[in-house]
Design an enzyme around this catalytic site. Structure first.
Site, PDB file in Angstrom:
ATOM      1  N   LYS A 298      -5.721   4.810   8.086  1.00 59.06           N
ATOM      2  CA  LYS A 298      -4.939   6.117   7.247  1.00 59.06           C
ATOM      3  C   LYS A 298      -4.906   7.088   7.318  1.00 59.06           C
ATOM      4  CE  LYS A 298      -2.631   1.514   4.662  1.00 59.06           C
ATOM      5  NZ  LYS A 298      -2.746   0.875   3.492  1.00 59.06           N
TER       6      LYS A 298
ATOM      7  N   SER B 118       1.114  -1.049  -0.336  1.00 62.34           N
ATOM      8  CA  SER B 118      -0.195  -0.160   0.051  1.00 62.34           C
ATOM      9  C   SER B 118       0.791   1.537   0.272  1.00 62.34           C
ATOM     10  CB  SER B 118      -0.837  -0.314   1.217  1.00 62.34           C
ATOM     11  OG  SER B 118      -0.443   0.380   2.295  1.00 62.34           O
TER      12      SER B 118
END
Length: 833
Positions: free
Chosen positions: A706, A663
């Site tokens: 996040k 990611s």
């Protein structure tokens, strides 16, 4: 085309409470069917319906999804239409006591037969004393004894007549029979005997010797006479016992005449009682039968349970009793040990030895579920020694054989039982996790043969107006089932939003009802603390916040380290080759995001991108794969016709643990591009998303955590409208952000940008156009791609021409190379001399 930041409405798929037409969940009809599991339900119905060997069920899915509840209800519904299975019991095998017989009886008859045999034993204890105290028995016993006495007296009378003819007499003394001389009917004293003439004395001595020989012959016959007496007594006892028992047995035989195996057993009982009448009487009160020799046989001495234990042989050990059942059994075994599943044979300590009999055979879950359904937890089953193999052996053979693990492994030599196997007909459902199911199917071939039906439980369901209404009814059902306060429409809407956040998808709802039920319990608590009778949106929000507060100590410490600049994270200004990446940390059930500084350095080289995390074995394979993709992207876009003459290094700064996942690969690529182009990146932005070889940004997990992780750091330092996060465009549908994040976006203080390509992202990060290639593949000069192309072209030219370069780090490398060359020349000169 510039990327437009997401609107506040796109950041969280809110549930509008006004869509619901109820005041509280008490107004809703409770759900009776399961929702969101059509595939699992169809598999269960198929597994229940098919009646072929091996079509047992493995129901797998995440913990807390309701597998046991759905499987149990499916089994119970199927069992309700099936006949009640037979009763099973064990009885004594009189020919082979170590192999008790298994008897099958219709439901309810087993307990009836058990009671009848208990009454038989009780009646037997009453009838036998009456029989053996009767006048008939006593008179016949007296006849037997008198016959022996007459025989003994006749032999003794003949001996006395012979003695009288010889002037002798046979006397009874404490030491037994004796022969002595007599005169005028009086026994001579030793002195008188010695004073007799020698001829007369010798004659008497000879007579005494002759009579002694006759007496000896008579005494030799006495054991035979006593044996004959015992045989006659035994025959008499058996005859009387047969008369006494026969009536009792006849009643039972008439009652169970339709069951041939029961009649056969009753006849064997009658024979055994007659055969062991002495032991049975001996275990009673011997004083009641003074005429019978008293002794305790081996069976009585070793009998289980002490007095009257021989009569245990005639009892019935009822293993499976379905007399009170109205349908086939559905059994859940919470502790599936080998013995709890397959049964066991218990022992009792007697005179220093371990003794057992068929009455100490105990049933297992398979006995209770035989003819019906059994539910087991797969993980618990596999954790118990021998239990998994024992279950497979029973299902494969379709027989229930009771053995101990010690017998199976030959660990013990204690004499035990080998009961007759019972036919097994059961449908088994295992409950477990997906990984457990796939591992068993892969590594245990027998599992595939015995559990052919896979019931795959989904952990989420689609979210739309119809499913939200069903979910509201489910919430009402849970509230009633757990005796919780009802929820109003606002509370239900907040629970639905929480459910979507659990699966990180605004278009899905979680089916892990253990978490939803847990939230409802905690919201009920806070509602009670506030003195409300109904759970509101405030109570649910309070419960969510309290859950987070109890779990976020580590997150607070990490954020504190960033605030105190122990961990370096910039949220303002610009830097070359430095990007704020985002990662997720999971501790138990609590996950949170945090920013990480990613830096890149470049120089002329051989086309290698060095992943420092991988070199020190902190990077996982998926992370390393992402870095290798970066090399492919650089080479195919900027050096398709010539060698990529670049060496680059990438690192997660201040990373002291393992890194896994791809990611951050887009953030790493942005750092590389910034370093190659020598163009700074805005530190007020953070990045997440993986990238493919064509520069397309791909979806990642944990997008909500996040974004919130970077938001928390930026908010604590002060939001100024420049802060934001770049996410993959394909992750927009997964956004379920906190309310404060949505509010900051609405106020224009924070932004979330959906990115589709690397070019879009680099433009946002640098404020410079990415640039489009012309027909020859060249990019405009004053663009990011143009600067990168020019820098890499310069590296390639210098590499091809061999000219020294004057980029950063080049002077030190050239000096090192020169020193190495001089050292080699010196070595060559030395060897030549």
């Amino acid at each position: 085309m510039p990327v437009k930041a997401l609107e506040p409405a796109q950041l969280c798929q809110l549930c509008d409470p006004n869509q619901f037409d109820f005041k509280t969940t008490e107004d809703l009809e409770h759900l009776t069917d399961f929702i969101g599991q059509p595939r699992a339900i169809e598999a269960l119905e198929f597994g229940v319906g098919i009646r072929q060997k091996g079509y047992n069920i493995f129901a797998f899915g995440p913990e807390g999804i309701g597998k046991e509840n759905l499987v149990r209800k499916t089994f119970e519904a199927a069992a309700a239409g099936e006949r009640v299975p037979s009763d099973w019991c064990y009885v004594e095998n009189f020919e082979q006591p170590r192999k008790p017989r298994a008897l099958e009886l219709p439901a309810g008859k087993g307990n009836e037969f058990k009671r009848d045999m208990e009454q038989f034993v009780e009646d037997l204890q009453n009838v036998l004393p009456i029989t053996f105290e009767s006048e008939e028995y006593r008179s016949r016993m007296q006849e037997v004894q008198e016959a022996l006495s007459e025989q003994q007296e006749a032999a003794l009378g003949e001996l006395r007549a012979q003695a009288e003819q010889k002037g002798l007499a046979v006397l009874r003394t404490p030491a037994g029979l004796a022969i002595a001389p007599v005169r005028d009917g009086e026994v001579l004293s030793p002195e008188e005997f010695q004073s007799m003439p020698p001829e007369q004395r010798e004659k008497l001595e000879k007579g005494i010797n002759d009579l002694q020989e006759e007496l000896q012959k008579m005494l030799i016959n006495v054991p035979g006479w006593q044996r004959e007496l015992r045989e006659q007594v035994t025959d008499l006892n058996r005859e009387m016992a047969d008369i006494a028992v026969g009536g009792l047995i006849r009643q039972l035989v008439e009652k169970y005449a339709e069951f041939e195996h029961i009649v056969e057993h009753l006849e064997a009982v009658q024979l055994d009682v007659v055969r062991h009448i002495r032991e049975i009487i001996d275990e009673g009160d011997p004083s009641q039968f003074p005429d019978l020799p008293s002794f305790r046989g081996p069976l009585a001495a070793l009998a289980v349970g002490g007095a009257r234990s021989t009569l245990r042989r005639y009892q019935v050990n009822l293993l499976a009793d379905h007399g009170s059942s109205e349908s086939a059994p559905v059994v859940y075994e919470d502790n599936p040990t080998f013995q709890n599943l397959l049964g066991r044979v218990e022992h009792t300590a007697q005179m220093g030895a371990l003794i057992t009999d068929f009455n100490l055979i105990k049933p297992g879950a398979l006995h209770r579920a035989n003819g019906g359904y059994l539910i087991l937890d797969a993980r618990k089953l596999l954790q118990e020694p021998f239990a998994w193999e024992g279950l497979k052996r029973a299902l494969r053979s379709e027989q229930l054989r009771i053995e101990t693990p010690g017998q199976v492994l030959s660990f013990i030599s204690t004499i035990t039982l080998d009961p007759e196997p019972i036919p097994l007909k059961v449908k088994v459902a295992l409950l477990g996790e997906p990984l457990l199911y796939y591992l068993l199917m892969e590594h245990d071939p027998e599992s595939r043969e015995l559990f052919r039906v896979a019931s795959d439980f989904d952990d989420q369901m689609d979210r739309d107006s119809e499913s939200q209404m069903l979910y509201a009814r489910l919430i009402g059902t849970l509230a009633a089932a757990h005796s919780l306060r009802p929820l109003d429409a606002g509370g239900v809407a907040r629970v639905i939003e929480y459910s979507s956040r659990m699966v990180s998808d605004g278009k899905k709802l979680s089916m892990q009802m253990n978490h939803v039920a847990g939230l409802m319990r905690e919201a009920d608590y806070w509602s009670g603390k506030s003195g409300r009778e109904v759970v509101t949106v405030e109570d649910v929000s309070k419960a969510i916040d309290a859950q987070i507060y109890r779990s976020d100590r580590i997150r607070e410490r990490i954020q504190e380290q960033i605030h105190r600049e122990t961990v370096l994270i910039d949220t303002e200004g610009i830097q070359v080759g430095q990007v704020n990446g985002l990662s997720v940390h999971q501790f138990g059930e609590f996950a949170f995001g945090r920013p990480s500084r990613i830096t890149a350095r470049v120089r002329m080289g051989k086309g290698e991108v060095l992943d420092i995390e991988r070199e020190v074995e902190l990077g996982g394979p998926i992370h390393s794969k992402g870095v290798l993709i970066l090399s492919s992207f650089l080479g195919s876009r900027y050096s398709a016709e010539r060698q990529l003459s670049l060496n680059a290094s990438l690192v997660f700064e201040q990373s002291y643990g393992g890194i896994e996942g791809d990611s951050a690969s887009s953030a790493e690529l942005y750092a590389l591009l910034s370093s190659i182009a020598d163009v700074p990146v805005k530190q007020s932005l953070a990045v997440t998303g993986s990238v493919n070889q064509y520069g397309r940004i791909q979806a990642i997990g944990g997008v909500n955590e996040k974004i919130e992780g970077f938001f928390d750091i930026s908010q604590s330092r002060g939001l100024d409208g420049t802060h934001g996060v770049l996410i993959p465009d394909s992750n927009v549908q997964h956004l379920m952000l906190r309310g404060d994040v949505v509010q900051a976006v609405e106020d224009g203080k924070f932004h979330v940008y959906p990115i589709e390509t690397i070019d879009q992202g680099i433009e946002l990060l640098t404020g410079m156009s990415a640039g489009e290639p012309d027909a020859e593949g060249n990019y405009p000069e004053n663009t990011i791609n143009g600067k990168i192309q020019a820098r890499l072209g310069k590296f390639a030219e210098e590499a091809e021409s061999g000219k020294p370069r004057h980029d950063e780090d080049s002077e030190g490398e050239q000096a090192e190379e020169k020193s190495n060359e001089e050292q080699e020349e010196q070595n060559e000169g030395g060897s030549e001399s």
